[in-house]
Design a protein around this motif. Structure first.
Motif, PDB file in Angstrom:
ATOM      1  N   MET A   1       0.851  -1.199   0.000  1.00 33.35           N
ATOM      2  CA  MET A   1       0.000   0.000   0.000  1.00 33.35           C
ATOM      3  C   MET A   1       0.879   1.237   0.000  1.00 33.35           C
ATOM      4  SD  MET A   1      -2.791   1.030   2.834  1.00 33.35           S
ATOM      5  CE  MET A   1      -1.568   1.675   3.938  1.00 33.35           C
ATOM      6  N   ASP A   3       1.211   4.976   0.718  1.00 31.91           N
ATOM      7  CA  ASP A   3       0.535   6.065   1.413  1.00 31.91           C
ATOM      8  C   ASP A   3       0.445   7.305   0.544  1.00 31.91           C
ATOM      9  OD1 ASP A   3      -0.160   4.755   3.585  1.00 31.91           O
ATOM     10  OD2 ASP A   3       1.162   5.783   4.985  1.00 31.91           O
ATOM     11  N   MET A   6      -2.512   7.937  -1.532  1.00 30.84           N
ATOM     12  CA  MET A   6      -3.801   8.134  -0.894  1.00 30.84           C
ATOM     13  C   MET A   6      -3.915   9.478  -0.192  1.00 30.84           C
ATOM     14  SD  MET A   6      -4.165   4.255   0.367  1.00 30.84           S
ATOM     15  CE  MET A   6      -5.396   4.550   1.555  1.00 30.84           C
ATOM     16  N   ARG A  10      -5.515  18.236   0.181  1.00 34.09           N
ATOM     17  CA  ARG A  10      -5.284  19.024   1.387  1.00 34.09           C
ATOM     18  C   ARG A  10      -4.253  18.382   2.312  1.00 34.09           C
ATOM     19  NH1 ARG A  10     -10.923  19.606   3.644  1.00 34.09           N
ATOM     20  NH2 ARG A  10     -11.122  17.874   2.207  1.00 34.09           N
ATOM     21  N   GLY A  11      -3.642  17.312   1.826  1.00 41.03           N
ATOM     22  CA  GLY A  11      -2.597  16.692   2.632  1.00 41.03           C
ATOM     23  C   GLY A  11      -3.138  15.740   3.670  1.00 41.03           C
ATOM     24  N   GLU A  12      -4.440  15.398   3.577  1.00 40.75           N
ATOM     25  CA  GLU A  12      -4.981  14.465   4.553  1.00 40.75           C
ATOM     26  C   GLU A  12      -4.920  13.053   4.003  1.00 40.75           C
ATOM     27  OE1 GLU A  12      -8.826  15.960   5.386  1.00 40.75           O
ATOM     28  OE2 GLU A  12      -7.968  17.667   6.450  1.00 40.75           O
ATOM     29  N   VAL A  13      -4.554  12.129   4.871  1.00 42.79           N
ATOM     30  CA  VAL A  13      -4.461  10.750   4.439  1.00 42.79           C
ATOM     31  C   VAL A  13      -5.860  10.167   4.402  1.00 42.79           C
ATOM     32  CG1 VAL A  13      -3.470   8.521   4.928  1.00 42.79           C
ATOM     33  CG2 VAL A  13      -2.215  10.588   5.500  1.00 42.79           C
ATOM     34  N   LYS A  14      -6.191   9.567   3.257  1.00 43.72           N
ATOM     35  CA  LYS A  14      -7.499   8.924   3.159  1.00 43.72           C
ATOM     36  C   LYS A  14      -7.496   7.625   3.943  1.00 43.72           C
ATOM     37  CE  LYS A  14     -10.123   9.101  -0.727  1.00 43.72           C
ATOM     38  NZ  LYS A  14      -9.464   9.705  -1.858  1.00 43.72           N
ATOM     39  N   GLY A  15      -8.566   7.341   4.650  1.00 44.50           N
ATOM     40  CA  GLY A  15      -8.641   6.092   5.389  1.00 44.50           C
ATOM     41  C   GLY A  15      -9.239   4.998   4.544  1.00 44.50           C
ATOM     42  N   ARG A  16      -8.917   3.752   4.883  1.00 46.29           N
ATOM     43  CA  ARG A  16      -9.560   2.627   4.222  1.00 46.29           C
ATOM     44  C   ARG A  16     -10.632   2.112   5.155  1.00 46.29           C
ATOM     45  NH1 ARG A  16      -7.031  -2.142   3.421  1.00 46.29           N
ATOM     46  NH2 ARG A  16      -5.744  -1.569   5.171  1.00 46.29           N
ATOM     47  N   SER A  17     -11.879   2.410   4.881  1.00 43.02           N
ATOM     48  CA  SER A  17     -12.924   1.976   5.791  1.00 43.02           C
ATOM     49  C   SER A  17     -13.177   0.489   5.585  1.00 43.02           C
ATOM     50  CB  SER A  17     -14.202   2.751   5.544  1.00 43.02           C
ATOM     51  OG  SER A  17     -14.826   2.276   4.389  1.00 43.02           O
ATOM     52  N   LEU A  18     -13.828  -0.116   6.568  1.00 38.19           N
ATOM     53  CA  LEU A  18     -14.175  -1.524   6.427  1.00 38.19           C
ATOM     54  C   LEU A  18     -15.111  -1.720   5.243  1.00 38.19           C
ATOM     55  CD1 LEU A  18     -14.659  -2.549  10.143  1.00 38.19           C
ATOM     56  CD2 LEU A  18     -12.668  -2.821   8.690  1.00 38.19           C
ATOM     57  N   TRP A  19     -15.946  -0.708   4.973  1.00 41.33           N
ATOM     58  CA  TRP A  19     -16.855  -0.807   3.829  1.00 41.33           C
ATOM     59  C   TRP A  19     -16.070  -0.814   2.535  1.00 41.33           C
ATOM     60  CZ3 TRP A  19     -20.993  -2.747   5.305  1.00 41.33           C
ATOM     61  CH2 TRP A  19     -21.672  -2.312   6.444  1.00 41.33           C
ATOM     62  N   ASP A  21     -13.031  -1.780   2.094  1.00 39.83           N
ATOM     63  CA  ASP A  21     -12.379  -3.089   1.995  1.00 39.83           C
ATOM     64  C   ASP A  21     -13.351  -4.129   1.461  1.00 39.83           C
ATOM     65  OD1 ASP A  21     -10.032  -2.206   2.896  1.00 39.83           O
ATOM     66  OD2 ASP A  21     -10.162  -3.090   4.898  1.00 39.83           O
TER      67      ASP A  21
ATOM     68  N   ASN B 149      -3.187  14.968   9.995  1.00 39.84           N
ATOM     69  CA  ASN B 149      -3.638  14.562   8.659  1.00 39.84           C
ATOM     70  C   ASN B 149      -4.138  13.115   8.630  1.00 39.84           C
ATOM     71  OD1 ASN B 149      -1.398  12.971   8.652  1.00 39.84           O
ATOM     72  ND2 ASN B 149      -0.359  13.989   6.966  1.00 39.84           N
ATOM     73  N   ASN B 152      -8.873  11.096   8.722  1.00 34.85           N
ATOM     74  CA  ASN B 152      -9.850  10.263   8.009  1.00 34.85           C
ATOM     75  C   ASN B 152      -9.532   8.784   8.060  1.00 34.85           C
ATOM     76  OD1 ASN B 152     -11.480  12.396   7.202  1.00 34.85           O
ATOM     77  ND2 ASN B 152     -10.092  12.885   5.513  1.00 34.85           N
ATOM     78  N   ARG B 153      -8.581   8.412   8.879  1.00 30.87           N
ATOM     79  CA  ARG B 153      -8.246   6.987   8.936  1.00 30.87           C
ATOM     80  C   ARG B 153      -9.154   6.261   9.919  1.00 30.87           C
ATOM     81  NH1 ARG B 153      -2.301   5.134   7.616  1.00 30.87           N
ATOM     82  NH2 ARG B 153      -2.784   5.372   5.410  1.00 30.87           N
ATOM     83  N   TYR B 154      -9.209   4.967   9.757  1.00 29.64           N
ATOM     84  CA  TYR B 154     -10.076   4.149  10.601  1.00 29.64           C
ATOM     85  C   TYR B 154      -9.256   3.464  11.688  1.00 29.64           C
ATOM     86  CZ  TYR B 154     -13.833   5.053   7.417  1.00 29.64           C
ATOM     87  OH  TYR B 154     -14.809   5.687   6.686  1.00 29.64           O
ATOM     88  N   GLU B 157      -6.421   0.987  11.236  1.00 33.99           N
ATOM     89  CA  GLU B 157      -5.204   1.427  10.546  1.00 33.99           C
ATOM     90  C   GLU B 157      -4.186   2.049  11.503  1.00 33.99           C
ATOM     91  OE1 GLU B 157      -6.381   2.894   6.295  1.00 33.99           O
ATOM     92  OE2 GLU B 157      -7.839   3.701   7.678  1.00 33.99           O
TER      93      GLU B 157
END
Ligand SMILES: Nc1ncnc2c1ncn2[C@@H]1O[C@H](COP(=O)(O)OP(=O)(O)OP(=O)(O)O)[C@@H](O)[C@H]1O
Ligand code: SF4
Ligand SMILES: [Mg+2]
Lengths: 299, 331
Positions: A1, A3, A6, A10-19, A21, B149, B152-154, B157
């Motif tokens: 993966m 980083d 993703m 705006r420099g924010e890291v996107k999360g991988r939600s369980l949905w 996945d 930053n 938005n992570r879960y 993670e």
């Protein structure tokens, strides 16, 4: 993966939600995706039938009574004893059958999950009363319930088809309520629920924000099992003469008429039931795919 | 002395085990917390130690009214919490928070870190604009040592230590006055334990928080606490300021716990008197008569079996419940 890939502008890291996945796993499952495509095609054809420039479902062709499929004239599934186009009738019948599935889905999603989650979370006497109500409704035989509704509500007040939606809606949430209650009772003891309670979050928000999203896995899977069941139930009610009435059709009524004429016109039963079987199979594949995608053991 | 923030008086939490059967089967009462009293001052850390199952978590939850009380009072700044209507109690929850042992289990897996931290804030301040909530959440993340930053992570993670930081950020976002920390570091690596403890101490100094710090690790409790309370089978055995409890434990149970903690200096370690606990913790369903510790106490006598010793003053800030406490004036 990676980083870097993703990071949003705006420099924010996107999360991988369980949905997310689960969606990824679902899309990797070919049978499930094929099932989804078949379902989409059947749904689009059924509800788009009025706009496809086909014959009307009650158009009678006196030259084609109980005729086998005739591609030259556009009778793909043949005709019935009244000379009506079975292909068109199957598509229109799909509207009713799929609507029944949709109604059952919506009712059990909204009422079933809220009911079950509330009973399970609030517990104690409230739980007892709520689940006894479910038990009582459950214990009424379905046919008896439909007859009761037919008698209680005058015909000129509500169309028989509507009555059938009502009857199916009234019972389809019971199983869901039980399933969700069971899930809730186990989730309720988790610490994040206690944390929410300790933060002053109201019971309503605990149920809707914390409990229901965490039992949606089994809910979604159960959903795909409910739809075939209610489509069959609809056939049954219509067969008893209490659901869809002539000249309207549903897959159930088409098949039962087809069975009566099976010896002289086998296509009248083969084609509608073929469409129904394909649809139910597609639903099953989708259900399997969802179950695998949402399986908590795989996380 | 300043007025206490929280004053707990003869608190009892009993659980009924096994419901009455069809034929009126026996019902057992488990006295998880049985008559605990103490005061907590503003800005103070009270350590809560004791073996597994002695009622530490139950006491912590009962104080926050997450569990129904059997009897007793918890007075918060002069107001009896048990008398509050459910709505008033919900309002009070802004002032008191809890951090759990299992950091991952205490976070909703379907919500992002940002949503989790924001929840107490939006619960009490629904009028806040999204942008402002986000800005506060990110400020809070920076404060507890998370990268803003990562909002938005879960939860899955993050590492265990980071999850615990999320839990801490959620606990402090409404600037509470009390946080119950229920073994907040027991599930973490040793190296991370120290970071979390230091974070809690920094936050306490900065925000003037009171902490109730539950742990069975005496060394950790010693590091963070101002006062320490020792529980055994739901009862207070000894409560004292930290230095006098560790330097001069009076209760045989405290002495036994204390002698099991290794001291870095090998000379002191060797010279230390060793009190080894014999036997197992008795079943809380069927506690011994009189002093609950008597089945394992090296000093137990007849009187210990007959009546429960009262919690008595043994020093300026030192109370002990033992008929034969090693009083400082009679060695
Ligand atoms: N909801 C409950 N119903 C019945 N008994 C309970 C309940 N919660 C706790 N107990 C019992 O109360 C006693 C005290 O439990 P508690 O969790 O407070 O112990 P603890 O000191 O926190 O232990 P640990 O160090 O293992 O966390 C235990 O014997 C436990 O089995
Ligand atoms: S009261 Fe008796 S049994 Fe209890 S701790 Fe003191 S000496 Fe031991
Ligand atoms: Mg505990």
């Amino acid at each position: 993966m990676t980083d870097a890939a993703m990071v949003s502008p705006r420099g924010e890291v996107k999360g991988r939600s369980l949905w997310a996945d689960a969606r990824r796993r679902f899309l990797r499952n070919r049978a499930a995706v094929a099932g989804l495509v078949v379902l989409a095609v059947v749904t689009l054809l059924s509800f788009g039938a009025p706009f496809l420039g086909l014959r009307a479902p009650d158009d009678i062709n006196w030259d084609m009574i109980s005729a086998p499929p005739d591609y030259a004239q556009g009778y793909y599934f043949g005709t019935d004893q009244n000379g009506r186009d079975l292909f068109v009738r199957t598509l229109y019948g799909g509207q009713v059958s799929l609507m029944v599935g949709l109604v059952a889905t919506l009712v059990s999603l909204v009422i079933g999950t809220l009911w079950g989650a509330s009973a399970g979370y609030l517990g104690g006497r409230i739980d007892n009363v709520m689940m006894r109500i479910v038990d009582i409704l459950y214990s009424i035989p379905f046919v008896f319930f439909v007859i009761l509704l037919t008698v209680a509500i005058p015909r000129n007040f509500i169309a028989p088809t509507m009555l059938m939606y009502l009857a199916i809606g009234a019972v389809s949430w019971l199983d869901m309520a039980r399933i969700v209650r069971g899930q809730t009772v186990s989730i309720r003891r988790k610490e994040f629920i206690e944390a929410a309670h300790a933060s002053g979050v109201s019971s309503w928000h605990i149920i809707t924000r914390h409990i229901i999203p965490n039992c949606l896995g089994p809910v979604v899977v159960y959903m795909t099992l409910t739809v075939p069941a209610v489509i069959l139930t609809e056939s049954f009610i219509s067969y008893l003469g209490m659901g869809v009435q002539e000249p309207d059709s549903s897959w159930g009524t088409l098949i039962s008429e087809g069975v009566n004429a099976m010896e002289v016109a086998p296509w009248a039963v083969i084609y509608p039931s073929g469409v129904m079987v394909v649809t139910l199979l597609a639903l099953n594949f989708v259900g399997d795919g969802l179950r695998d995608a949402l399986d908590p053991k795989d996380r | 002395m300043t007025a206490p923030l929280l004053s707990v008086n003869d608190l009892k939490v009993h659980f009924e085990i096994g419901r009455r059967g069809l034929f009126g089967g026996a019902r057992h009462v488990l006295k998880a917390v049985d008559g605990v009293s103490f005061d907590l001052r503003p800005g103070e850390t009270l350590g809560l130690v004791g073996e597994s199952g002695c009622g530490k978590s139950t006491l912590g939850r009962a104080i926050l009214r997450l569990l129904p009380l059997q009897s007793g009072r918890t007075v918060w700044l002069g107001r009896d919490l048990a008398r509050l209507a459910p709505r008033e109690m919900r309002e009070m929850r802004r002032e008191m928070q809890i951090i759990f042992q299992d950091p991952l289990a205490s976070l909703n897996p379907r919500m992002t870190a940002g949503e989790i931290i924001a929840e107490p804030l939006v619960t009490f301040r629904p009028e806040l604009k999204r942008a402002e909530v986000k800005q506060r959440v990110q400020a809070m993340m920076a404060k507890v040592g998370l990268l803003p930053n990562q909002i938005n992570r879960y939860p899955h993670e993050f590492s265990g230590g980071q999850c615990q930081r999320i839990g801490i950020a959620r606990a402090i976002i409404n600037e509470p006055r009390l946080i119950v920390c229920d073994e907040p570091v027991s599930a973490l690596d040793v190296s991370i334990q120290a970071q979390i403890i230091n974070l809690l101490m920094d936050l306490q100094a900065e925000m003037g928080l009171s902490l109730i710090f539950i742990s069975h690790n005496l060394a950790v409790v010693r590091h963070i606490s101002h006062r320490v309370m020792v529980l055994y089978l739901g009862k207070v055995m000894e409560i004292a300021d930290r230095d006098s409890l560790y330097a001069n434990p009076l209760h045989p149970y405290t002495q036994a716990l204390n002698s099991a903690v290794p001291v870095p200096d090998p000379d002191i370690e060797r010279a230390k008197p060793r009190v080894v606990l014999k036997g197992d913790l008795p079943s809380p369903l069927n506690p011994p008569s009189g002093c609950p510790f008597r089945t394992r106490c090296p000093r137990a006598t007849q009187v210990c079996a007959e009546c429960m010793p009262a919690l008595e003053r043994a020093g300026a800030d030192h109370m002990v419940a033992c008929h034969h406490a090693a009083m400082p004036d009679r060695p």
